[in-house]
Write an enzyme that holds these catalytic residues in place. Structure first.
Site, PDB file in Angstrom:
ATOM      1  N   HIS A 201       0.822  -1.211   0.000  1.00 49.31           N
ATOM      2  CA  HIS A 201       0.000   0.000   0.000  1.00 49.31           C
ATOM      3  C   HIS A 201       0.857   1.263   0.000  1.00 49.31           C
ATOM      4  CE1 HIS A 201      -3.445   2.462   0.375  1.00 49.31           C
ATOM      5  NE2 HIS A 201      -4.233   1.587   0.935  1.00 49.31           N
ATOM      6  N   ALA A 202       2.126   1.134   0.384  1.00 40.31           N
ATOM      7  CA  ALA A 202       3.018   2.298   0.323  1.00 40.31           C
ATOM      8  C   ALA A 202       3.335   2.668  -1.125  1.00 40.31           C
ATOM      9  CB  ALA A 202       4.313   2.011   1.084  1.00 40.31           C
TER      10      ALA A 202
END
Lengths: 467, 467
Positions: free
Chosen positions: A140-141
């Site tokens: 998700h980064a």
């Protein structure tokens, strides 16, 4: 060549622990083109693997730089090893969807290592119907779930005869070249990152907004339907989680949902939420764990550009969230659908009477505890702001292909977190509504039962609507 | 019902981090019995999964107890989920050993989660020769690698017609029932745990031993062959590692090694070490990374009961370790074999002039930095005490079966640690010597090349010995 990682991405990296990997996933199902030989899947794997140049997004990995006092930075992986990222796997016999979901559950349970770029793709053979699956995992980064699925879709073509198509992680000659510093590509409806960013950065502007928010809060405290929920009951879904996952997925024709909506004066999205409501009710009843009061779902909603003066910095649409009372305490399917429709209308009205920045900030208020809690190492949530997240993300309406292989389904895998053990994300594709249910394997036992409940609920809604 | 975890096991749990999982593995290859049907592997999987009662060792998981101020305790898993532990997987086509080793590499790269019992087994189908594989993973806090493989072997039979045999994790009616507190079963030659235990617990007795150890240290400082090495060169193997693994495995007929040993006046174990020496030399030469001075291997050696007054507490044999100079700087295979033979004889003499307790303590001195370093959160080793560990563990000499499936090979997967990126463990079985090479995927690139080098070296040794 290093670059600081922005605060939002840093948050997702630091929030992660072994019980709570912070990656999103996608499962795509393909039908082989006519005339595909015995070695077709291996050739497809090799096409995916043998890429001339990898796009920068897929080459960078996080690194704690001693030079910058331990700050997290993106750094290109100098020893990039494509075989670590692009994998070839197979299902044991009999090769049913059940075996596929079991494999995806396992693949989704392992963390991405920081010493390498934060993604993996697995080409999966052995489905007895001859289809080919691809499971992808992206931190998700790097990219949120919706963007990840759109990124995968962006390499597809509507032309079944097109060949020499690139892998999703290949540098594309025609495409706008991402910045050489390995920065993220434009976000395409980045729900969670957007709202967290709002919570972190727009707080000052939001602090000065009394009007609509106070009204909304007041209604919420009086426990009326509102965009902000302060009264979600505790359920088994709202516990701390473990690191292992269970994934369940299925699709239904959108036409069936549309017919129910038309006959009952509700929207397709209302029908999706009603399916979820009925399914969760049946599931919790079986476990003797249904609360007396209604479960509350956080539902991200897109804000139309003309309603929204807040252009997101990268051109994406602004997104708010509505807290929808699912009516899980109501025994009748039609009553649940009506309650959901009311709750959603009221919630959207609450939203539309605010400025877009206020909407974003308010959405962030609802979502921040769940996202930021783990980052702050809070363990457990005393009072859940809502019980689960249900997202419904529009996808392509027509049939798409990758080098002649027809995409027949695409199902999102998302991120359960402490206090939110189940996430349901739907995406539409080619006349189908594809549900992806991602749960903690321990906290949400026998998740696959939900698929049968979803199907039963759609049939019950059809009966109730007389279609 | 909780039980404190002993200090050695606690050490293995605390030493673990995402780059350094502390589990051992085993790969077993089976031939199906005659007349096996299409569903044979699934039936085998179901037999492994559907166990009436699980042995306590396989039911306990580590837990930080608040009651005992954060001390680690073993606790039974009240929500034990056999499907999480016993898995069914398949190889993509063409189903060669290459695909099998790739899958084992991946399975060995993921950590065991503490919230569940610390083991997994995967039944693997899809080998094109029709064989069936089983990969098992067990945390070192439960059992060391040698014991894990013996535990697996202990359920086998020499009778091809025997049926209704239990899975390795099943409670066995006839076997001595493990203590109800879930304590480990008797250790069967627990090398590492034994030496660490020695380092931690026997230090006081060892502190009073001047004689042999000082002599050994003196010789070592003068850089003569000795049981203790203080002069291992730095190599690419002696760096910090990442969490991903590469596994390579192959077997050779013991008869070939025995013939070389007989013709050259050396032992089978010397020939094993010479194969490793020549293979590492060729491997490092290709990478332009061969040190000018010889690499040093730590080699665990069993101490015969009559030489050893130190009965290990649980009836196992005492184990010491010899630092063997591998002669990797010598270009001639016969010279390397002769150097290894001398180094091993000298090392064993050094060992035999000490009391067993002194031997254990001295072995622990050599091994403790590598094992305990990470536990103490040291990063990197300034001067490696040795370059790699090569173990050779005797196994069954005759053909064994599980419910009619013939075991044709058994290969150990072990634990690379920071500073020791490669581990080679061999085990003998049914006339074969089975090599298992486990390396950090990044630090030890293209590990599978070592298999060809091992084979070439055995042939070179045969030519040199004239056999």
């Amino acid at each position: 060549m290093v670059n600081p990682i922005d605060p939002t991405a840093t948050g997702f990296l630091l929030a992660e622990n072994r019980n709570m990997p912070m990656h999103v996933g996608g499962l795509q199902l393909f039908e082989k083109p006519e005339g595909a030989g015995r070695g077709y899947v291996r050739e497809m794997y090799e096409q995916m693997r043998d890429v001339d140049e990898i796009a920068p997004l897929f080459l960078k990995h996080p690194h704690r730089s001693a030079r910058t006092a331990g700050q997290l930075v993106w750094r290109p992986d100098e020893q990039f090893d494509i075989e670590h990222h692009v994998r070839h796997s197979a299902l044991p016999k009999p090769g049913r969807i059940r075996e596929l979901l079991e494999l995806c559950s396992r693949l989704h349970s392992t963390r991405l290592a920081w010493e390498r770029p934060l993604w993996e793709a697995t080409i999966i053979e052995g489905l007895r119907d001859g289809r080919v699956a691809m499971y992808t995992k992206t931190h998700h980064a790097l990219v949120d779930g919706v963007s990840a699925m759109r990124l995968l879709a962006s390499v597809l073509s509507t032309d079944p005869d097109e060949r020499d198509m690139p892998a999703p992680w290949a540098m594309r000659p025609g495409a706008p070249r991402p910045a050489a510093d390995g920065a993220s590509p434009p976000s395409l409806g980045d729900v969670s990152a957007q709202t967290v960013r709002a919570a972190l950065a727009i707080a000052s502007e939001a602090a000065g907004m009394p009007g609509a928010l106070v009204r909304t809060l007041n209604r919420s405290v009086r426990n009326e339907t509102s965009a902000l929920s302060l009264y979600a009951p505790r359920t088994i879904l709202n516990q701390n989680i473990t690191g292992s996952r269970r994934f369940a997925a299925q699709d239904w024709p959108i036409e069936r949902l549309r017919a129910v909506g038309k006959a009952s004066g509700t929207t397709i999205n209302d029908v999706v939420l009603a399916m979820v409501s009925g399914a969760i009710r049946a599931y919790l009843l079986e476990l003797d764990a249904l609360p007396d009061t209604t479960l509350v779902s956080m539902v991200p909603v897109g804000l139309k550009a003309k309603e929204s003066q807040l252009a997101s910095s990268d051109g994406g649409n602004a997104v708010g969230s509505v807290m929808v009372q699912l009516g899980t305490h109501l025994p009748d399917p039609a009553d649940r659908l009506a309650a959901i429709h009311r709750s959603m209308v009221d919630g959207k009205q609450g939203l539309s009477s605010m400025t877009p920045t206020q909407i974003l900030a308010m959405s962030a208020l609802g979502q921040a505890p769940a996202i930021l809690g783990p980052a702050l190492r809070m363990s457990g949530i005393v009072r859940p702001p809502y019980n689960l997240i249900v997202s419904n993300v529009p996808g392509p309406r027509t049939t798409h292909y990758w080098n002649g292989a027809r995409l027949v389904g695409t199902y999102p895998l998302s991120i359960p977190i402490n206090g939110m053990a189940l996430n349901i994300t739907c995406t539409s594709y080619d006349g189908k509504l594809c549900f992806g249910l991602t749960g903690c394997r321990r906290t949400v036992p026998r998740l696959q039962l939900m698929l049968g409940h979803l199907d039963a609920e759609l049939r019950a809604l059809e009966r109730a609507a007389g279609v």
